[in-house]
Design an enzyme around this catalytic site. Structure first.
Site, short mmCIF file in Angstrom:
data_model
loop_
_atom_site.label_atom_id
_atom_site.label_comp_id
_atom_site.label_asym_id
_atom_site.label_seq_id
_atom_site.Cartn_x
_atom_site.Cartn_y
_atom_site.Cartn_z
N CYS A 150 48.18 80.13 23.40
CA CYS A 150 47.57 81.02 24.62
C CYS A 150 46.27 80.32 23.82
O CYS A 150 46.13 79.70 22.60
CB CYS A 150 48.39 81.98 23.24
SG CYS A 150 46.93 82.92 23.62
N CYS B 127 45.15 95.05 33.48
CA CYS B 127 45.50 94.55 32.08
C CYS B 127 44.08 94.29 31.04
O CYS B 127 42.59 94.15 31.44
CB CYS B 127 45.47 92.81 32.09
SG CYS B 127 46.02 91.73 30.67
N CYS C 89 42.14 86.62 18.29
CA CYS C 89 43.57 86.92 18.18
C CYS C 89 43.94 85.62 16.94
O CYS C 89 43.59 85.36 16.55
CB CYS C 89 44.09 87.19 19.20
SG CYS C 89 45.88 87.41 18.95
N GLU D 4 38.14 89.85 27.79
CA GLU D 4 38.66 89.72 29.67
C GLU D 4 39.12 90.95 30.13
O GLU D 4 39.58 91.54 29.40
CB GLU D 4 38.89 88.58 29.47
CG GLU D 4 38.66 87.26 30.04
CD GLU D 4 40.02 86.12 29.93
OE1 GLU D 4 39.23 85.38 29.10
OE2 GLU D 4 41.06 86.82 30.59
N CYS E 4 49.78 81.98 18.57
CA CYS E 4 50.41 81.07 19.17
C CYS E 4 50.22 80.53 19.60
O CYS E 4 48.51 80.25 20.32
CB CYS E 4 50.74 82.75 20.53
SG CYS E 4 51.69 84.48 19.36
N CYS F 165 45.40 84.63 30.62
CA CYS F 165 44.91 84.35 29.13
C CYS F 165 44.18 84.07 28.46
O CYS F 165 43.92 83.85 27.73
CB CYS F 165 46.42 83.36 28.43
SG CYS F 165 47.61 84.37 29.96
N1 SAH Z 1 49.43 90.06 21.58
C1 SAH Z 1 50.07 90.29 22.92
C2 SAH Z 1 49.45 90.66 24.02
C3 SAH Z 1 48.38 89.70 24.34
S1 SAH Z 1 49.39 87.79 25.71
C4 SAH Z 1 51.41 89.86 22.75
O1 SAH Z 1 51.71 88.82 22.16
O2 SAH Z 1 51.99 90.19 23.87
C5 SAH Z 1 50.12 88.43 26.53
C6 SAH Z 1 51.13 87.42 27.17
O3 SAH Z 1 50.91 86.45 27.28
C7 SAH Z 1 52.31 87.25 26.10
O4 SAH Z 1 53.41 87.52 26.13
C8 SAH Z 1 51.94 86.25 25.33
O5 SAH Z 1 52.92 85.25 25.10
C9 SAH Z 1 51.72 85.66 26.76
N2 SAH Z 1 50.45 84.27 27.21
C10 SAH Z 1 50.04 83.89 26.35
N3 SAH Z 1 49.32 82.63 26.48
C11 SAH Z 1 49.69 82.58 27.87
C12 SAH Z 1 49.69 81.03 28.40
N4 SAH Z 1 49.10 80.14 28.58
N5 SAH Z 1 51.12 80.78 29.60
C13 SAH Z 1 51.48 82.19 29.47
N6 SAH Z 1 52.07 83.16 28.98
C14 SAH Z 1 51.18 83.40 27.91
#
Ligand code: SAH
Length: 343
Positions: free
Chosen positions: A120, A106, A113, A93, A117, A334
């Site tokens: 995510c 973005c 990944c 995306e 997390c 995300c």
């Molecule tokens: N892997 C990298 C970049 C991708 S995620 C990182 O961890 O920074 C980009 C941002 O979106 C990160 O801060 C991540 O923690 C956040 N993010 C991921 N899923 C999310 C969600 N469901 N709601 C809000 N922020 C989210």
């Protein structure tokens, strides 16, 4: 024969390649400009190169590495979300956000990944593979071609962990800011990481002027471990120390991202603890209201908690903003569009 990914080559590498095909060195600059400035998708269009050279390139090299499969446009704010297909059929995306100061894109850095997390969407299904430099560049090139508008800001914050694809991402940053390419200032490029500490140390030696964003999301290791498996590998102390060195070395302000999850990390107490940690640092905190993902951890904090969290940080003189929500009506959050498509 394996086709050569010519668009992933920086100028130096391209010169060597052009010479290896028996062409003059200066042809590299012409070729580079066709790929990275004029953004053409067919060697035929490169009219100042000889026909035989073009034929040879066509036979041995690939040019376009992504194509737009779907576009969703937010009725609320004009944010556009693209589902991009790679040559092997994988999808990522890319999001285009329009601000008064310019167009921000973005980009994704991996297919899936492996950081895991828990809140995510991108990590569902794990890592398929890392993207080539050309595949990251082409996300921007495709959007610029498609909209006819110049992209001025780039955030590496889409699907994937950019520091888990270190070499390709660093080359991407250099090529994107190269004066022979789109020449986007490194100051307008942000890299977001979940905090792979050794790679942060590598990054500060690269002599880049990008903004480093750290997905912190917690005021202490206990809470962070509930949210992010990577917290088992690196402590917050190690991350903060690395950031302090990064600031010292580059003179750049670091951004801390903090996604607020109701009842997990959003209390006043949590805000107080976070303030203690960041006090005196050249930094900025970006509070992100969670986009709750079906089947993943957590609910979004209520607006009052978000405001209070912000107030606590402000009182401690910490620079803080609440991320403006863009494209909430088009799954712009995300990895959700890709997941929908996978089903
Ligand atoms: N892997 C990298 C970049 C991708 S995620 C990182 O961890 O920074 C980009 C941002 O979106 C990160 O801060 C991540 O923690 C956040 N993010 C991921 N899923 C999310 C969600 N469901 N709601 C809000 N922020 C989210």
């Amino acid at each position: 024969m394996e086709m050569t990914d010519i668009k992933s080559m920086d100028m130096e590498h391209l010169r060597l390649f052009v010479e290896s095909l028996g062409e003059k060195k200066f042809r590299a600059k012409q070729l580079y400009s066709w790929m990275h400035q004029k953004l053409v998708k067919d060697f035929e269009e490169m009219t100042d190169l000889s026909k035989t050279f073009r034929e040879r390139l066509k036979k041995e090299c690939v040019l376009g590495s992504v194509s737009i499969r779907r576009e969703q446009i937010s009725k609320k704010d004009g944010t556009r979300k693209y589902l991009m297909e790679l040559r092997d059929g994988n999808m990522v995306e890319t999001v285009l956000m329009k601000y008064h100061h310019g167009n921000s894109v973005c980009v994704s850095s991996q297919v899936g990944c492996r950081m895991g997390c828990r809140f995510c969407a991108s990590t569902v299904g794990g890592l398929t593979r890392s993207l080539e430099t050309s595949e990251i560049l082409d996300q921007i090139y495709e959007i610029q071609r498609h909209t006819g508008e110049r992209v001025s800001n780039v955030i590496i914050m889409g699907i994937g962990e950019p520091l888990d694809n270190y070499e390709n991402v660093v080359r991407f940053i250099r090529m994107l800011s190269d004066e022979n390419g789109l020449h986007i200032s490194q100051r307008n490029i942000t890299l977001s990481t979940c905090g792979l500490v050794p790679r942060i140390y590598d990054l500060m030696e690269e002599d880049l002027t990008i903004t480093l964003a750290i997905s912190l999301h917690a005021p202490n290791d206990g809470i962070r471990r509930q949210m992010m498996p990577v917290a088992d590998s690196f402590s917050m102390r190690e991350i903060i120390d690395a950031c302090k060195k990064y600031i010292q070395k580059t003179g750049r302000r670091v951004t801390f991202e903090y996604t607020l999850v109701q009842g997990t990390n959003d209390s006043r107490e949590n805000a107080g603890e976070l303030s203690g940690l960041l006090r005196g640092m050249l930094c900025h905190v970006n509070l992100i209201p969670l986009n709750a993902v079906e089947g993943r951890m957590g609910q979004r904090s209520v607006p009052q908690n978000i405001r209070e969290f912000q107030e606590v940080l402000e009182r401690e003189h910490i620079n803080v903003t609440i991320r403006r929500e863009m494209g909430s009506d088009i799954d712009a959050a995300c990895g959700q569009l890709r997941n929908k498509n996978r089903k």
